[in-house]
Design a protein around this motif. Structure first.
Motif, PDB file in Angstrom:
ATOM      1  N   ALA A 125       0.842  -1.207   0.001  1.00  0.00           N
ATOM      2  CA  ALA A 125      -0.034   0.042   0.015  1.00  0.00           C
ATOM      3  C   ALA A 125       0.880   1.169  -0.078  1.00  0.00           C
ATOM      4  CB  ALA A 125      -1.064   0.021   1.170  1.00  0.00           C
ATOM      5  N   GLU A 126       1.693   1.102   0.893  1.00  0.00           N
ATOM      6  CA  GLU A 126       2.726   2.643   0.845  1.00  0.00           C
ATOM      7  C   GLU A 126       3.483   2.520  -0.497  1.00  0.00           C
ATOM      8  OE1 GLU A 126       6.504   4.301   3.444  1.00  0.00           O
ATOM      9  OE2 GLU A 126       5.724   2.236   4.069  1.00  0.00           O
ATOM     10  N   ALA A 127       3.735   1.531  -1.014  1.00  0.00           N
ATOM     11  CA  ALA A 127       4.511   1.488  -2.568  1.00  0.00           C
ATOM     12  C   ALA A 127       3.760   2.226  -3.550  1.00  0.00           C
ATOM     13  CB  ALA A 127       5.016   0.127  -2.829  1.00  0.00           C
ATOM     14  N   ALA A 128       2.360   1.929  -3.358  1.00  0.00           N
ATOM     15  CA  ALA A 128       1.513   2.513  -4.176  1.00  0.00           C
ATOM     16  C   ALA A 128       1.302   3.880  -4.273  1.00  0.00           C
ATOM     17  CB  ALA A 128       0.015   1.679  -4.485  1.00  0.00           C
ATOM     18  N   GLU A 129       1.211   4.456  -2.803  1.00  0.00           N
ATOM     19  CA  GLU A 129       1.098   5.691  -2.484  1.00  0.00           C
ATOM     20  C   GLU A 129       2.281   6.505  -2.743  1.00  0.00           C
ATOM     21  OE1 GLU A 129       0.512   7.918   1.843  1.00  0.00           O
ATOM     22  OE2 GLU A 129      -0.225   5.852   1.891  1.00  0.00           O
ATOM     23  N   LEU A 130       3.590   5.861  -2.803  1.00  0.00           N
ATOM     24  CA  LEU A 130       4.753   6.578  -3.196  1.00  0.00           C
ATOM     25  C   LEU A 130       4.772   6.633  -4.635  1.00  0.00           C
ATOM     26  CD1 LEU A 130       7.230   4.908  -0.517  1.00  0.00           C
ATOM     27  CD2 LEU A 130       6.499   7.302  -0.595  1.00  0.00           C
ATOM     28  N   ASP A 158       6.167  -0.264 -11.400  1.00  0.00           N
ATOM     29  CA  ASP A 158       6.167  -1.732 -11.233  1.00  0.00           C
ATOM     30  C   ASP A 158       7.438  -2.515 -11.562  1.00  0.00           C
ATOM     31  OD1 ASP A 158       3.308  -1.814 -10.974  1.00  0.00           O
ATOM     32  OD2 ASP A 158       2.844  -1.869 -12.935  1.00  0.00           O
ATOM     33  N   ASP A 159       8.346  -1.728 -12.696  1.00  0.00           N
ATOM     34  CA  ASP A 159       9.743  -2.507 -13.065  1.00  0.00           C
ATOM     35  C   ASP A 159      10.489  -2.561 -11.611  1.00  0.00           C
ATOM     36  OD1 ASP A 159      10.265   0.247 -12.929  1.00  0.00           O
ATOM     37  OD2 ASP A 159      11.205   0.330 -14.735  1.00  0.00           O
ATOM     38  N   LEU A 160      10.291  -1.597 -10.582  1.00  0.00           N
ATOM     39  CA  LEU A 160      11.309  -1.682  -9.512  1.00  0.00           C
ATOM     40  C   LEU A 160      10.329  -2.646  -8.471  1.00  0.00           C
ATOM     41  CD1 LEU A 160      13.626  -0.785  -8.001  1.00  0.00           C
ATOM     42  CD2 LEU A 160      12.584   1.112  -7.296  1.00  0.00           C
ATOM     43  N   LEU A 161       9.290  -2.739  -8.511  1.00  0.00           N
ATOM     44  CA  LEU A 161       8.571  -3.669  -7.522  1.00  0.00           C
ATOM     45  C   LEU A 161       8.648  -5.204  -7.910  1.00  0.00           C
ATOM     46  CD1 LEU A 161       5.080  -1.642  -7.042  1.00  0.00           C
ATOM     47  CD2 LEU A 161       6.741  -1.984  -5.603  1.00  0.00           C
ATOM     48  N   HIS A 213      12.940  -3.060   1.126  1.00  0.00           N
ATOM     49  CA  HIS A 213      14.081  -2.515   0.720  1.00  0.00           C
ATOM     50  C   HIS A 213      13.745  -1.559  -0.414  1.00  0.00           C
ATOM     51  CE1 HIS A 213      17.066  -5.727   2.417  1.00  0.00           C
ATOM     52  NE2 HIS A 213      16.646  -4.956   3.572  1.00  0.00           N
ATOM     53  N   THR A 214      12.815  -2.083  -1.126  1.00  0.00           N
ATOM     54  CA  THR A 214      12.479  -1.198  -2.278  1.00  0.00           C
ATOM     55  C   THR A 214      11.531  -0.209  -1.838  1.00  0.00           C
ATOM     56  OG1 THR A 214      12.222  -3.305  -3.824  1.00  0.00           O
ATOM     57  CG2 THR A 214      10.702  -1.246  -4.329  1.00  0.00           C
ATOM     58  N   VAL A 215      10.632  -0.305  -0.791  1.00  0.00           N
ATOM     59  CA  VAL A 215       9.742   0.814  -0.207  1.00  0.00           C
ATOM     60  C   VAL A 215      10.839   1.728   0.643  1.00  0.00           C
ATOM     61  CG1 VAL A 215       8.300   1.351   1.833  1.00  0.00           C
ATOM     62  CG2 VAL A 215       7.713  -0.765   0.137  1.00  0.00           C
ATOM     63  N   GLU A 216      11.930   1.214   1.208  1.00  0.00           N
ATOM     64  CA  GLU A 216      12.665   2.213   1.843  1.00  0.00           C
ATOM     65  C   GLU A 216      13.339   3.199   0.788  1.00  0.00           C
ATOM     66  OE1 GLU A 216      16.436   2.092   5.036  1.00  0.00           O
ATOM     67  OE2 GLU A 216      15.641   0.303   4.507  1.00  0.00           O
ATOM     68  N   ILE A 217      14.031   2.756  -0.061  1.00  0.00           N
ATOM     69  CA  ILE A 217      14.561   3.540  -1.087  1.00  0.00           C
ATOM     70  C   ILE A 217      13.416   4.379  -2.051  1.00  0.00           C
ATOM     71  CG2 ILE A 217      16.515   2.070  -1.526  1.00  0.00           C
ATOM     72  CD1 ILE A 217      15.625   0.993  -4.069  1.00  0.00           C
ATOM     73  N   GLY A 218      12.362   3.851  -2.181  1.00  0.00           N
ATOM     74  CA  GLY A 218      11.188   4.818  -2.638  1.00  0.00           C
ATOM     75  C   GLY A 218      10.993   5.748  -1.727  1.00  0.00           C
ATOM     76  N   ARG A 219      11.140   5.753  -0.343  1.00  0.00           N
ATOM     77  CA  ARG A 219      10.692   6.737   0.429  1.00  0.00           C
ATOM     78  C   ARG A 219      11.907   7.969   0.261  1.00  0.00           C
ATOM     79  NH1 ARG A 219      10.579   2.828   5.365  1.00  0.00           N
ATOM     80  NH2 ARG A 219       8.511   2.175   5.075  1.00  0.00           N
TER      81      ARG A 219
END
Length: 513
Positions: A427-432, A436-439, A448-454
């Motif tokens: 949910a946080e990934a979608a909000e950020l 898709d290619d990174l997910l 880790h993907t979400v952490e660098i997305g932040r």
């Protein structure tokens, strides 16, 4: 042919000069030919290509104009037509080189002076080349010389056949030298320079100490004992690791010598530098423990991925292990090649307690269990909820105080909590707005993907643009090394088609196909 000049006398002069200067007569004659050619060009034209030749047996001198045979002449000073060339030599062909004899010239004072300058230059070049070849083969040796002069703290040393320099940084601190003093030093480099070979000496190089031990300890010279490493704080302290190839010989005892005679000879040469002689071990943990002597060590924890080692020492030994201004641990690190972290037993205990408390808090909250059960899990070295979720039920049930029912309940709760975490991260990934290619990039976990997305990295292209060090900084708690981070970024670039996959990877894919 060219004129006769000096003949036998010319050859005698060449022989005498060669003998005096220590070079071959051929080099002197070549220098004379060069000087005669220069004089001839002054008379007949600098634009011409002229070759002078001295007959090595008779001393006859010939001068020739050198021309290239061509079909059509475009440079009259350097070329000759095929028709004209055939008049000089009927066998001439296009592409040949024709030498046309020129009339004799008066080899006066200017030519003689020019020849002298060329000879002097050739002699210097030959001397420099000889010095360079002689001393480049002596790199890695200890040399002895006499101090010629001292300039701005740098010491210029006369080695007999050449002059060397021992720069201020290569001298042991507080060591005083005067002109005419004898000096021993390690020859570590020889470089070609316009003024001749530059020879560099050092008394602070770690290998200077190693070579001194080689001179003092016959077993090292004979190869029975091997020096595995050296680390120095010049003029203060040093460590040397030694290993015996023969089981019956004590490497440390051999280097110390009777009543310390051998090591004292080295210490004296190094202006009182204290030397710790360390027994080398193939086991990194043992080697590091030996290298930290005289400190005692309680235990060590290796981290090979980061080339670090955590060393726990008794509280009263911490200052000894670290040494004055960190000297002991710094030298031990240089000697072993490992980054060494020194912590006391009290600090280690506090650190372990903090980790234990964090685990209890995590299990209590995530698994919704009482503190007693959380403590049991923490005591059994379960670090994360995932450890519980993927633990075989029978292994969990075997813990004292647990049974199969409790084990199954804990595993189900762990899986449920992990699912909730994944859904929250998605949910946080979608909000950020993470692409898709990174997910879908398998080399990074979703957390880790979400952490660098932040932190602004939201596409695979953003990731591929990073350097390994930048990714390590973005994920400080992921346990990445520069190497593993680099591999992740390379995989991203391959996935984007920026670079070709490594050859080994391509071959494996072909085999599977």
């Amino acid at each position: 042919m060219g004129p006769v000049f000096g003949r036998a006398e010319l050859l005698r002069i060449a022989e005498a000069v060669a003998q005096e200067k220590g070079i071959s007569p051929t080099e002197v004659i070549e220098a004379m030919e060069q000087a005669i050619g220069t004089a001839a060009r002054r008379k007949y034209g600098q634009e011409l290509e002229i070759r002078a030749e001295i007959d090595r047996k008779s001393g006859d001198i010939g001068i020739f104009r050198v021309m290239q045979v061509v079909e059509e002449v475009t440079e009259p000073t350097l070329q000759i037509s095929l028709a004209d060339a055939k008049r000089l030599n009927p066998a001439a062909h296009e592409g040949d080189v024709i030498e046309d004899p020129l009339p004799p010239i008066d080899y006066g004072r200017i030519a003689a002076q020019s020849a002298k300058q060329v000879i002097v230059q050739r002699v210097r070049e030959a001397e420099r080349e000889r010095q360079y070849n002689e001393f480049k083969d002596r790199i890695g040796e200890i040399v002895v010389g006499e101090i010629k002069r001292i300039e701005h703290g740098n010491v210029l040393v006369d080695l007999g056949k050449a002059e060397a320099i021992c720069r201020r940084d290569d001298l042991i601190p507080r060591e005083l030298f005067r002109n005419k003093d004898r000096i021993r030093a390690y020859l570590y480099d020889v470089s070609h320079q316009t003024r001749g070979p530059q020879i560099f000496l050092s008394r602070t190089h770690p290998m200077f100490m190693a070579k001194l031990f080689e001179q003092e300890v016959p077993e090292i010279y004979d190869g029975i004992i091997e020096i595995k490493g050296c680390a120095r704080d010049p003029g203060s302290r040093a460590k040397i690791a030694v290993y015996s190839r023969e089981g019956g010989i004590d490497p440390v005892g051999a280097c110390v010598g009777m009543r310390g005679s051998r090591v004292q000879a080295v210490v004296q040469e190094l202006a009182g530098e204290k030397i710790d002689i360390i027994p080398w071990s193939p086991d990194p943990a043992n080697f590091v423990v030996n290298a930290l002597a005289p400190a005692e060590v309680s235990r060590v924890v290796l981290d090979p991925d980061n080339n670090r080692i955590e060393v726990v020492v008794p509280d009263h030994m911490q200052h000894i292990a670290i040494g004055r201004r960190g000297q002991n641990v710094r030298l031990a690190s240089q000697l072993t090649g490992w980054e060494i972290d020194i912590i006391s037993e009290t600090e280690d205990s506090e650190k372990r307690s903090a980790i234990f408390r964090r685990r209890i808090e995590l299990f209590t909250e995530a698994l919704n269990v009482e503190t007693v059960i959380a403590e049991l899990l923490a005591t059994e070295e379960f670090d994360t909820v995932a450890d519980v979720a993927f633990c075989p039920p029978e292994e969990l049930a075997a813990i004292e105080g647990f049974d199969e029912e409790i084990a199954q309940a804990l595993i189900e709760r762990a899986h449920s909590w992990l699912q909730e975490q994944q859904e929250a991260l998605a949910a946080e990934a979608a909000e950020l707005g993470i692409a898709d290619d990174l997910l879908q990039f398998e080399q990074l976990e979703l957390a880790h993907t979400v952490e660098i997305g932040r932190k602004g990295i939201k596409t695979l292209e953003d990731l591929a643009d990073l350097s390994g060090d930048e990714l390590v900084e973005l994920l400080p708690d992921a346990g990445l090394t520069g190497e593993t981070a680099g591999e992740i970024i390379m995989a991203a670039r391959v996935a984007l088609g920026w670079i070709e996959p490594p050859a080994a990877e391509t071959e494996t894919e072909t085999e599977h196909a």
